[in-house]
Design a protein around this motif. Structure first.
Motif, mmCIF file in Angstrom:
data_model
loop_
_atom_site.group_PDB
_atom_site.id
_atom_site.type_symbol
_atom_site.label_atom_id
_atom_site.label_comp_id
_atom_site.label_asym_id
_atom_site.label_seq_id
_atom_site.Cartn_x
_atom_site.Cartn_y
_atom_site.Cartn_z
ATOM 1 N N LEU A 20 0.819 -1.211 0.000
ATOM 2 C CA LEU A 20 0.000 0.000 0.000
ATOM 3 C C LEU A 20 0.856 1.265 0.000
ATOM 4 N N THR A 21 1.917 1.266 0.815
ATOM 5 C CA THR A 21 2.766 2.454 0.951
ATOM 6 C C THR A 21 4.098 2.330 0.212
ATOM 7 N N SER A 22 4.401 1.154 -0.308
ATOM 8 C CA SER A 22 5.682 0.859 -0.981
ATOM 9 C C SER A 22 6.878 0.933 -0.046
ATOM 10 N N VAL A 23 6.653 0.849 1.242
ATOM 11 C CA VAL A 23 7.733 0.843 2.213
ATOM 12 C C VAL A 23 8.313 -0.567 2.293
ATOM 13 N N THR A 24 9.645 -0.641 2.226
ATOM 14 C CA THR A 24 10.326 -1.929 2.365
ATOM 15 C C THR A 24 11.245 -1.873 3.573
ATOM 16 N N GLY A 25 11.598 -3.029 4.047
ATOM 17 C CA GLY A 25 12.545 -3.110 5.148
ATOM 18 C C GLY A 25 13.217 -4.455 5.160
ATOM 19 N N ASP A 26 14.471 -4.459 5.564
ATOM 20 C CA ASP A 26 15.234 -5.694 5.716
ATOM 21 C C ASP A 26 15.473 -5.922 7.204
ATOM 22 N N VAL A 27 15.458 -7.178 7.595
ATOM 23 C CA VAL A 27 15.700 -7.514 8.990
ATOM 24 C C VAL A 27 16.489 -8.809 9.055
ATOM 25 N N THR A 28 17.371 -8.896 10.037
ATOM 26 C CA THR A 28 18.106 -10.120 10.313
ATOM 27 C C THR A 28 17.553 -10.702 11.600
ATOM 28 N N LEU A 29 17.111 -11.950 11.520
ATOM 29 C CA LEU A 29 16.537 -12.629 12.677
ATOM 30 C C LEU A 29 17.370 -13.843 13.050
ATOM 31 N N SER A 30 17.502 -14.070 14.338
ATOM 32 C CA SER A 30 18.090 -15.309 14.829
ATOM 33 C C SER A 30 16.994 -16.354 14.916
ATOM 34 N N ARG A 31 17.384 -17.604 14.944
ATOM 35 C CA ARG A 31 16.405 -18.682 15.087
ATOM 36 C C ARG A 31 15.579 -18.469 16.351
ATOM 37 N N GLY A 32 14.242 -18.496 16.205
ATOM 38 C CA GLY A 32 13.343 -18.306 17.335
ATOM 39 C C GLY A 32 12.969 -16.854 17.580
ATOM 40 N N GLN A 33 13.643 -15.929 16.935
ATOM 41 C CA GLN A 33 13.371 -14.504 17.126
ATOM 42 C C GLN A 33 12.242 -14.051 16.208
ATOM 43 N N ALA A 34 11.509 -13.016 16.628
ATOM 44 C CA ALA A 34 10.400 -12.475 15.838
ATOM 45 C C ALA A 34 10.615 -10.990 15.602
ATOM 46 N N ALA A 35 10.023 -10.496 14.514
ATOM 47 C CA ALA A 35 10.060 -9.072 14.187
ATOM 48 C C ALA A 35 8.667 -8.648 13.747
ATOM 49 N N GLN A 36 8.351 -7.384 13.978
ATOM 50 C CA GLN A 36 7.049 -6.861 13.567
ATOM 51 C C GLN A 36 7.248 -5.883 12.420
ATOM 52 N N PHE A 37 6.385 -6.011 11.414
ATOM 53 C CA PHE A 37 6.373 -5.104 10.274
ATOM 54 C C PHE A 37 4.911 -4.804 9.987
ATOM 55 N N GLY A 38 4.485 -3.582 10.284
ATOM 56 C CA GLY A 38 3.070 -3.263 10.151
ATOM 57 C C GLY A 38 2.272 -4.145 11.091
ATOM 58 N N ARG A 39 1.285 -4.825 10.548
ATOM 59 C CA ARG A 39 0.459 -5.738 11.357
ATOM 60 C C ARG A 39 1.006 -7.147 11.409
ATOM 61 N N LEU A 40 2.107 -7.412 10.717
ATOM 62 C CA LEU A 40 2.668 -8.762 10.691
ATOM 63 C C LEU A 40 3.677 -8.973 11.806
ATOM 64 N N VAL A 41 3.634 -10.158 12.398
ATOM 65 C CA VAL A 41 4.682 -10.608 13.309
ATOM 66 C C VAL A 41 5.285 -11.846 12.657
ATOM 67 N N VAL A 42 6.583 -11.769 12.337
ATOM 68 C CA VAL A 42 7.265 -12.850 11.620
ATOM 69 C C VAL A 42 8.296 -13.478 12.534
ATOM 70 N N ARG A 43 8.189 -14.804 12.719
ATOM 71 C CA ARG A 43 9.149 -15.541 13.543
ATOM 72 C C ARG A 43 9.938 -16.508 12.660
ATOM 73 N N LEU A 44 11.239 -16.489 12.817
ATOM 74 C CA LEU A 44 12.107 -17.423 12.102
ATOM 75 C C LEU A 44 12.244 -18.691 12.927
ATOM 76 N N ASP A 45 11.793 -19.806 12.358
ATOM 77 C CA ASP A 45 11.893 -21.091 13.037
ATOM 78 C C ASP A 45 13.167 -21.841 12.665
ATOM 79 N N SER A 46 13.603 -21.680 11.416
ATOM 80 C CA SER A 46 14.773 -22.410 10.936
ATOM 81 C C SER A 46 15.251 -21.787 9.630
ATOM 82 N N CYS A 47 16.542 -21.902 9.349
ATOM 83 C CA CYS A 47 17.079 -21.496 8.051
ATOM 84 C C CYS A 47 18.157 -22.491 7.666
ATOM 85 N N ARG A 48 18.072 -23.021 6.446
ATOM 86 C CA ARG A 48 19.026 -24.019 5.953
ATOM 87 C C ARG A 48 19.629 -23.556 4.641
ATOM 88 N N TYR A 49 20.877 -23.983 4.411
ATOM 89 C CA TYR A 49 21.580 -23.628 3.181
ATOM 90 C C TYR A 49 22.400 -24.825 2.709
#
Length: 128
Positions: free
Chosen positions: A35-64
């Motif tokens: 809606l606003t074209s606002v972007t943002g980058d975030v670095t999360l540790s496993r188990g950590q959460a971040a809020q962006f607008g109305r969203l709460v995003v939690r990283l459970d795992s990351c594999r490479y």
């Protein structure tokens, strides 16, 4: 009988490829408010959460991939609507194919950029 051997071969190949991935301590994600074209980058540790607008995003795992750490990350995310505590997304997202398993939200987009690599993997990538 051919079908049985094919199934066994696929299982063995699947198990072998599963061993080629390493677990990371964190991930880099990108958010977009359509809606606003606002972007943002975030670095999360496993188990950590971040809020962006109305969203709460939690990283459970990351594999490479161990053989090519910079190539493709896959992250397991849990995304909630903060106002209603509704589960909007719970699954794996792939950095190389964000549309394959994506958050389906009319206003927000979230995608994986990469896993946070350990020092040894980072040095190997920089040395190429």
């Amino acid at each position: 009988m051919k079908a049985v051997w094919l199934a066994v071969g696929l299982l063995v190949a699947s198990a072998a490829s599963a061993q080629d991935y390493a677990e990371s301590d964190g991930a880099m994600l990108r958010f977009l408010d359509k809606l606003t074209s606002v972007t943002g980058d975030v670095t999360l540790s496993r188990g950590q959460a971040a809020q962006f607008g109305r969203l709460v995003v939690r990283l459970d795992s990351c594999r490479y991939p161990v053989g090519n750490p910079a190539s493709d990350a896959s992250a397991h995310l849990t995304i909630l609507d903060d106002a209603t505590q509704t589960d909007l997304f719970n699954g794996w997202m792939l950095a190389s194919s964000p549309a394959l398993s994506a958050l389906d939200h009319p206003r927000y987009d979230v995608w994986v950029l990469s896993c946070i690599l350990p020092e040894a993997a980072t040095e190997a990538v920089e040395g190429e």
